[in-house]
Scaffold this motif. Structure first.
Motif, PDB file in Angstrom:
ATOM      1  N   HIS A  45       8.833  46.559  75.528  1.00 34.72           N
ATOM      2  CA  HIS A  45       9.675  46.529  76.729  1.00 34.72           C
ATOM      3  C   HIS A  45      10.435  47.832  76.907  1.00 34.72           C
ATOM      4  O   HIS A  45      11.461  47.869  77.560  1.00 34.72           O
ATOM      5  CB  HIS A  45      10.658  45.363  76.648  1.00 34.72           C
ATOM      6  CG  HIS A  45       9.977  44.047  76.568  1.00 34.72           C
ATOM      7  ND1 HIS A  45       9.285  43.496  77.617  1.00 34.72           N
ATOM      8  CD2 HIS A  45       9.846  43.169  75.561  1.00 34.72           C
ATOM      9  CE1 HIS A  45       8.779  42.350  77.247  1.00 34.72           C
ATOM     10  NE2 HIS A  45       9.094  42.128  76.000  1.00 34.72           N
ATOM     11  N   GLY A  46       9.957  48.868  76.311  1.00 36.70           N
ATOM     12  CA  GLY A  46      10.655  50.146  76.386  1.00 36.70           C
ATOM     13  C   GLY A  46      11.630  50.284  75.241  1.00 36.70           C
ATOM     14  O   GLY A  46      12.144  49.306  74.720  1.00 36.70           O
ATOM     15  N   ARG A  47      11.884  51.482  74.864  1.00 35.39           N
ATOM     16  CA  ARG A  47      12.747  51.723  73.719  1.00 35.39           C
ATOM     17  C   ARG A  47      14.208  51.761  74.141  1.00 35.39           C
ATOM     18  O   ARG A  47      14.558  52.352  75.148  1.00 35.39           O
ATOM     19  CB  ARG A  47      12.361  53.045  73.068  1.00 35.39           C
ATOM     20  CG  ARG A  47      13.097  53.295  71.797  1.00 35.39           C
ATOM     21  CD  ARG A  47      12.506  54.451  71.066  1.00 35.39           C
ATOM     22  NE  ARG A  47      13.032  54.445  69.718  1.00 35.39           N
ATOM     23  CZ  ARG A  47      12.556  55.164  68.748  1.00 35.39           C
ATOM     24  NH1 ARG A  47      11.534  55.936  68.966  1.00 35.39           N
ATOM     25  NH2 ARG A  47      13.086  55.114  67.557  1.00 35.39           N
ATOM     26  N   ILE A  48      15.074  51.126  73.366  1.00 38.69           N
ATOM     27  CA  ILE A  48      16.513  51.198  73.590  1.00 38.69           C
ATOM     28  C   ILE A  48      17.028  52.319  72.705  1.00 38.69           C
ATOM     29  O   ILE A  48      16.855  52.286  71.489  1.00 38.69           O
ATOM     30  CB  ILE A  48      17.195  49.871  73.212  1.00 38.69           C
ATOM     31  CG1 ILE A  48      16.663  48.757  74.096  1.00 38.69           C
ATOM     32  CG2 ILE A  48      18.700  49.992  73.327  1.00 38.69           C
ATOM     33  CD1 ILE A  48      17.153  47.395  73.710  1.00 38.69           C
ATOM     34  N   SER A  49      17.631  53.327  73.312  1.00 39.55           N
ATOM     35  CA  SER A  49      18.035  54.482  72.529  1.00 39.55           C
ATOM     36  C   SER A  49      19.271  54.200  71.680  1.00 39.55           C
ATOM     37  O   SER A  49      19.437  54.782  70.631  1.00 39.55           O
ATOM     38  CB  SER A  49      18.282  55.683  73.425  1.00 39.55           C
ATOM     39  OG  SER A  49      19.205  55.370  74.423  1.00 39.55           O
ATOM     40  N   SER A  50      20.158  53.301  72.107  1.00 46.92           N
ATOM     41  CA  SER A  50      21.305  52.984  71.271  1.00 46.92           C
ATOM     42  C   SER A  50      21.893  51.632  71.691  1.00 46.92           C
ATOM     43  O   SER A  50      21.732  51.184  72.826  1.00 46.92           O
ATOM     44  CB  SER A  50      22.381  54.050  71.391  1.00 46.92           C
ATOM     45  OG  SER A  50      22.972  54.005  72.667  1.00 46.92           O
ATOM     46  N   LEU A 103      23.008  49.715  75.454  1.00 46.51           N
ATOM     47  CA  LEU A 103      22.677  48.326  75.748  1.00 46.51           C
ATOM     48  C   LEU A 103      23.940  47.536  76.105  1.00 46.51           C
ATOM     49  O   LEU A 103      23.943  46.726  77.022  1.00 46.51           O
ATOM     50  CB  LEU A 103      21.983  47.687  74.555  1.00 46.51           C
ATOM     51  CG  LEU A 103      21.540  46.242  74.728  1.00 46.51           C
ATOM     52  CD1 LEU A 103      20.522  46.128  75.851  1.00 46.51           C
ATOM     53  CD2 LEU A 103      20.969  45.710  73.437  1.00 46.51           C
ATOM     54  N   ALA A 104      25.024  47.782  75.395  1.00 47.21           N
ATOM     55  CA  ALA A 104      26.270  47.077  75.643  1.00 47.21           C
ATOM     56  C   ALA A 104      26.858  47.447  77.003  1.00 47.21           C
ATOM     57  O   ALA A 104      27.535  46.638  77.639  1.00 47.21           O
ATOM     58  CB  ALA A 104      27.273  47.388  74.543  1.00 47.21           C
TER      59      ALA A 104
END
Length: 46
Positions: free
Chosen positions: A22-27, A31-32
């Motif tokens: 689903h795509g990379r979350i960089s941090s 996200l928060a």
């Protein structure tokens, strides 16, 4: 284990471990800070 089999299994393991479907979350901070999709700011029944 022959080298070709070891190479094949190593490549398979690295592909499985490096998936980002689903795509990379960089941090987690980014996200928060994203608005949640189910948050409703314009509720009329309150």
């Amino acid at each position: 284990m022959p080298p070709s089999k070891r190479r094949r299994e190593s490549a398979w393991k690295s592909r499985k471990q490096n998936q980002h479907p689903h795509g990379r979350i960089s941090s987690l901070h980014e996200l928060a800070n994203e608005p949640s999709p189910d948050a409703q700011s314009d509720r009329t029944d309150a």
